[in-house]
Design an enzyme around this catalytic site. Sequence first.
Site, PDB file in Angstrom:
ATOM      1  N   ASP A  98     -32.773 -28.362  29.764  1.00 27.80           N
ATOM      2  CA  ASP A  98     -32.643 -29.325  28.680  1.00 27.80           C
ATOM      3  C   ASP A  98     -33.168 -30.704  29.101  1.00 27.80           C
ATOM      4  O   ASP A  98     -34.208 -31.145  28.618  1.00 27.80           O
ATOM      5  CB  ASP A  98     -31.200 -29.398  28.186  1.00 27.80           C
ATOM      6  CG  ASP A  98     -31.063 -30.215  26.912  1.00 27.80           C
ATOM      7  OD1 ASP A  98     -32.081 -30.419  26.214  1.00 27.80           O
ATOM      8  OD2 ASP A  98     -29.947 -30.645  26.593  1.00 27.80           O
ATOM      9  N   CYS A 176     -32.428 -31.755   9.637  1.00 29.98           N
ATOM     10  CA  CYS A 176     -31.960 -30.394   9.868  1.00 29.98           C
ATOM     11  C   CYS A 176     -30.453 -30.332   9.633  1.00 29.98           C
ATOM     12  O   CYS A 176     -29.716 -31.270   9.965  1.00 29.98           O
ATOM     13  CB  CYS A 176     -32.314 -29.992  11.291  1.00 29.98           C
ATOM     14  SG  CYS A 176     -31.644 -28.413  11.835  1.00 29.98           S
TER      15      CYS A 176
END
Length: 271
Positions: A98, A176
Amino acid sequence: MNITDTFDSEKIEYFSAVPLDGSDIVRADICTRRGISPDALRTAIAFLIPYYCRDEREGNISLYARPCDYHAYCDDLFARICPELSSEYGGTFVGFADKSPIEETSLAVRARLGSRGDSYVILNEKYGSFVFIGEILTDNDISVFGDVWHTSRDGLCTHCGACRRACPMTSGHGECLSSLTQKKGELAEDERSYIREYGYAWGCDICQLACPVNRAAMDSGVQTPIEYFRQNRIVDLDGDILSSLDDEEFARRAFSWRGRKTLIRNIGIIG
């Protein structure tokens, strides 16, 4: 123990490597904070961590967040395998997940671990997009490892448009649904209506579940072989479960980074 044995012992099936040059490092500061020089890095070993697990009910938590946080898994993984690899091959091995100096999806595509889907995720032939991406960077040349890589079939995304058609936010909202559930503070009424209608307390899987590649993976009965992602799962999050998590347990969850108030708000909206 060579690199194949190392990943096999961790039940990581898809892993491959690409050579690095200076243009691949997009966040040199991340390297320097870990005490490594970006200029010294020669190879990135990318791998996929499957997390999909068949649950008995749909739930209101995105599939990736139902087990404990994968960042904690990766921290333990790197603590185990990076010293092994350094002992076997020499040199430096540093793991990232990440928060990486390299754009991870692009790396996974270059490493032939899958295709980039229209929803910008990696699509793997066995696990679809139900995977996390990890990488180990090393100052070893790629030739040191030999031809040991386990890659995926390419061309999996046919650009059918199913993911985009299914997304409830493509009508011009500009955000989103997953990011909406993670938004702090008070929400506008139209934002609240999206959470209420689709019933997610955290995250969203609508585009993933519409993808034919993912549907085929799910229909095949596949699930992660990694025990970490098959235990300590929360499928439905409600106020009682949230209050039962002490601070230590709460911090081990992917949904903890936005704090309890955001989750309490979403649970209240769902009703």
